[in-house]
Scaffold this motif. Structure first.
Motif, short mmCIF file in Angstrom:
data_model
loop_
_atom_site.label_atom_id
_atom_site.label_comp_id
_atom_site.label_asym_id
_atom_site.label_seq_id
_atom_site.Cartn_x
_atom_site.Cartn_y
_atom_site.Cartn_z
N PRO A 180 -19.65 3.90 34.33
CA PRO A 180 -19.28 5.31 34.43
C PRO A 180 -18.13 5.64 33.48
CG PRO A 180 -18.45 4.10 36.32
CD PRO A 180 -19.31 3.15 35.53
N GLN A 181 -18.14 6.85 32.99
CA GLN A 181 -17.04 7.33 32.16
C GLN A 181 -15.96 7.88 33.09
OE1 GLN A 181 -17.22 6.89 28.73
NE2 GLN A 181 -19.01 5.75 29.40
N ILE A 192 -13.42 1.32 33.84
CA ILE A 192 -14.14 0.05 33.82
C ILE A 192 -14.24 -0.44 32.37
CG2 ILE A 192 -16.34 -1.10 34.27
CD1 ILE A 192 -16.67 0.74 36.67
N ALA A 193 -13.84 -1.70 32.17
CA ALA A 193 -13.88 -2.31 30.84
C ALA A 193 -14.99 -3.35 30.76
CB ALA A 193 -12.52 -2.94 30.54
N LEU A 236 -15.78 0.07 45.10
CA LEU A 236 -15.52 0.88 43.92
C LEU A 236 -15.94 2.31 44.18
CD1 LEU A 236 -14.54 0.48 40.98
CD2 LEU A 236 -16.94 0.39 40.34
N SER A 237 -15.03 3.23 43.95
CA SER A 237 -15.33 4.65 44.11
C SER A 237 -15.34 5.30 42.74
CB SER A 237 -14.26 5.32 44.99
OG SER A 237 -14.51 6.70 45.07
N LEU A 238 -16.40 6.05 42.47
CA LEU A 238 -16.51 6.74 41.19
C LEU A 238 -15.75 8.04 41.18
CD1 LEU A 238 -20.29 6.17 40.43
CD2 LEU A 238 -18.32 4.80 39.75
N ARG A 239 -15.22 8.44 42.31
CA ARG A 239 -14.41 9.64 42.37
C ARG A 239 -13.05 9.26 42.95
NH1 ARG A 239 -18.48 10.30 46.25
NH2 ARG A 239 -17.70 10.24 48.35
#
Length: 168
Positions: A114-115, A132-133, A158-161
């Motif tokens: 995700p960006q 995220i790398a 992991l939360s994308l928000r």
């Protein structure tokens, strides 16, 4: 899944729980949830910061230019969930027969990153926030913080928000 406008949509989710005894894992439980036959009206409303949900049926409809629901001639019939379950089991069995290095390389090639910033928590405590790398050679998450430092995490949620809760 990316739609026609390259916007990410949530089609499925996984939950993996493992139990270790020292350096060896005793067991792993894998939970997989897949939106299969839902129409847009049947999918849940989500906050604007969350990924918009979709279903396999909607993805197939979009790929073929058809519609889902709405009566005769709507284009995409319901998918056979039993057949999907069997195919998923066969795919997991076939994948598990590969060498670990091949599994990791295949997984990394398919990994969607995700960006923007994400948040990682462990047992409800925020551990890190950043971008995220990628992953390391063991499949651990690499997360770059605002200072440019990369930290590696073996587990966590992991939360994308981002949440407005302070660090605990």
């Amino acid at each position: 899944v990316l739609d026609g406008a390259n916007a990410a949509r949530k089609l499925a989710g996984i939950l993996l729980e493992t139990q270790f005894a020292g350096e060896s894992w005793r067991h792993a439980v894998l939970g997989i949830g897949i939106n299969v036959n839902q129409t847009r009206a049947e999918l849940p409303d989500v906050p604007p910061t969350a990924l918009t949900p979709t279903s396999l049926r909607l993805v197939l409809a979009g790929a073929t230019g058809n519609t889902v629901g709405g009566g005769p001639g709507s284009g995409v019939p319901e998918l056979d969930r039993d057949a999907l379950f069997v195919a998923l089991g066969q795919g997991l069995d076939e994948a598990a027969s590969r060498a670990p290095a091949v599994i990791l390389a295949d997984w990394q090639a398919l990994l969607w990153l995700p960006q923007g910033e994400v948040q990682l928590t462990q047992q409800g405590t925020r551990m890190a926030q950043g971008v995220i790398a990628g992953t390391d050679d063991n499949g651990n998450l690499c997360l770059r913080d605002a200072g440019g430092h990369v930290r590696v995490f073996e587990s966590g949620d992991l939360s994308l928000r981002l949440h407005d809760t302070p660090s605990q």
